[in-house]
Design an enzyme around this catalytic site. Structure first.
Site, PDB file in Angstrom:
ATOM      1  N   ASP A   1       0.846  -1.366   0.149  1.00 36.46           N
ATOM      2  CA  ASP A   1      -0.034  -0.134   0.140  1.00 36.46           C
ATOM      3  C   ASP A   1       1.032   1.172  -0.049  1.00 36.46           C
ATOM      4  OD1 ASP A   1      -2.985   1.070   0.571  1.00 36.46           O
ATOM      5  OD2 ASP A   1      -1.758   2.149   1.833  1.00 36.46           O
TER       6      ASP A   1
ATOM      7  N   ASN B   1      -2.318  12.727  -3.503  1.00 37.99           N
ATOM      8  CA  ASN B   1      -3.221  13.222  -4.653  1.00 37.99           C
ATOM      9  C   ASN B   1      -3.985  14.584  -4.388  1.00 37.99           C
ATOM     10  OD1 ASN B   1      -3.588  11.237  -6.643  1.00 37.99           O
ATOM     11  ND2 ASN B   1      -5.223   9.896  -5.452  1.00 37.99           N
TER      12      ASN B   1
ATOM     13  N   HIS C   1      -4.602  14.316  -9.301  1.00 40.13           N
ATOM     14  CA  HIS C   1      -4.947  13.003  -9.705  1.00 40.13           C
ATOM     15  C   HIS C   1      -4.058  12.555 -10.735  1.00 40.13           C
ATOM     16  CE1 HIS C   1      -8.164  11.789  -6.951  1.00 40.13           C
ATOM     17  NE2 HIS C   1      -8.475  13.131  -7.162  1.00 40.13           N
TER      18      HIS C   1
ATOM     19  N   ASP D   1      -1.698   9.342 -10.730  1.00 37.33           N
ATOM     20  CA  ASP D   1      -1.696   8.276 -11.724  1.00 37.33           C
ATOM     21  C   ASP D   1      -0.512   7.958 -12.230  1.00 37.33           C
ATOM     22  OD1 ASP D   1      -4.339   8.072 -11.673  1.00 37.33           O
ATOM     23  OD2 ASP D   1      -4.759   9.112 -13.538  1.00 37.33           O
TER      24      ASP D   1
ATOM     25  N   GLU E   1      -4.660   2.494  -4.435  1.00 32.79           N
ATOM     26  CA  GLU E   1      -3.178   2.414  -4.209  1.00 32.79           C
ATOM     27  C   GLU E   1      -2.584   1.317  -3.779  1.00 32.79           C
ATOM     28  OE1 GLU E   1      -4.884   4.432  -0.485  1.00 32.79           O
ATOM     29  OE2 GLU E   1      -5.480   4.293  -2.566  1.00 32.79           O
TER      30      GLU E   1
END
Length: 346
Positions: A203, A211, A216, A220, A246
């Site tokens: 994680d 973010n 975002h 990404d 994630e």
């Protein structure tokens, strides 16, 4: 032997001749073989000969022809039986089958068609009629070839679509659909053959804050970089899945828990070494936390197995993040790190 070809100008035949077809002539009469061979030479088609159905079938198995011109009545195997055999065993290119016979009645014609023949020629064969049959054969063979190419293309496209449906488009990791299929195989291998697997849940630490701070699109990009680095660090046999937003899952086949811990410690270190700026993480760079658990044939199913990996991950996050925790009943020392157990953090 009198030839019916003498009255046919070669140029008149050649002007309308189809492209070359591989032809097999089958007849127990040597004169008939010679006449048909002469006709095919004029029409521009390469050919081979056989004197009965059994010899013809052996040749067809070795070097398949596209067209078979077969006499009806022959020793060992008749033309009708040969036709049935060709139709029953045809697995590749379509074979255009023409029966040649002195029988001219409707009953024999229907019997030949029911056996799978494409056409029928009455002896003595007239070259114009033979050419007409070969023109039909050219069209049928061409259409069958085009259909085969189309089916092959559709099969390839189907394979591509099948694989694409099992890949996460953002990270190019396998997705949950592929994971479910692979877990079926993994459980079977573990329970039936005692094969060993470890699962590692990874994680990204404080990813929501990343973010929120960078947007975002940057998030990404970070996910892609992390997935790529995990994949690069793993063995070729190891499997990587995007498990959640994630979260990534790594399946390590034939690994002891100790070996899996060493692998995932390398993965954790490699992600940290990417040096992706993230002030919310200790050290100022983006990191991951990892929980590892082993699946054996001793007990537990996929839900229990992954649940133990998830619990180890939560312990790693609760103990400060950027570390690997292992589901173990006894302490284990990590390379360069403190001891870990089911209640201690690596």
């Amino acid at each position: 032997m009198a030839s019916f070809l003498s009255s046919v100008p070669p140029s008149d035949v050649g002007d309308s001749a189809p492209g070359p077809l591989r032809v097999l002539i089958v007849d127990d009469d040597a004169d008939a073989l010679a006449v048909l061979g002469e006709a095919l030479t004029v029409l521009g088609h390469p050919f081979v000969t056989a004197q009965d159905g059994a010899e013809a079938w052996a040749h067809q198995c070795r070097e398949p022809s596209q067209v078979i011109l077969s006499d009806w009545s022959m020793p060992n195997m008749s033309g009708v039986d040969l036709c049935r055999l060709v139709r029953a065993n045809s697995e590749s290119e379509y074979v255009y089958f023409v029966l040649t016979t002195a029988y001219g009645d409707k009953q024999h014609f229907l019997e030949g068609m029911r056996a799978g023949a494409d056409d029928y020629l009455t002896k003595p064969v007239v070259i114009d009629e033979l050419e007409a049959r070969l023109l039909s054969a050219t069209r049928v063979v061409s259409m069958q070839r085009a259909l085969s190419r189309r089916n092959a293309a559709l099969a390839r496209q189907g394979d591509i679509t099948f694989e694409a449906a099992r890949v996460d488009t953002l990270t190019q990791s396998a997705n949950r659909l592929r994971l479910g299929e692979d877990l079926d195989v993994i459980e079977a291998r573990a329970s039936r053959y005692g094969h060993r697997f470890c699962a590692a849940l990874c994680d990204i630490d404080w990813f929501k804050q990343y973010n929120d701070a960078h947007g975002h699109l940057a998030g990404d990009a970070a996910l892609r970089l992390v997935a790529s680095e995990i994949r690069r660090t793993l063995r070729q046999a190891d499997m990587l899945y995007r498990y959640g937003g994630e979260e990534f899952l790594v399946i390590l086949p034939e690994q002891t828990l100790e070996a899996a811990l060493r692998v995932m410690e390398r993965v954790r270190s490699a992600v940290e070494a990417l040096s992706i700026a993230h002030p919310a993480c200790e050290g100022g760079v983006l990191t991951i936390s990892v929980g590892v658990a082993s699946l054996t044939d001793a007990g537990g199913d996929r839900a229990e197995w992954l649940g133990r990996a998830d619990a180890a991950l939560y312990r790693a996050k609760g103990s400060g993040r950027n570390r690997v925790d292992v589901d173990l009943p006894v302490p284990l020392v990590t390379p360069g790190g403190p001891a870990s157990s089911s209640s201690e953090v690596v």
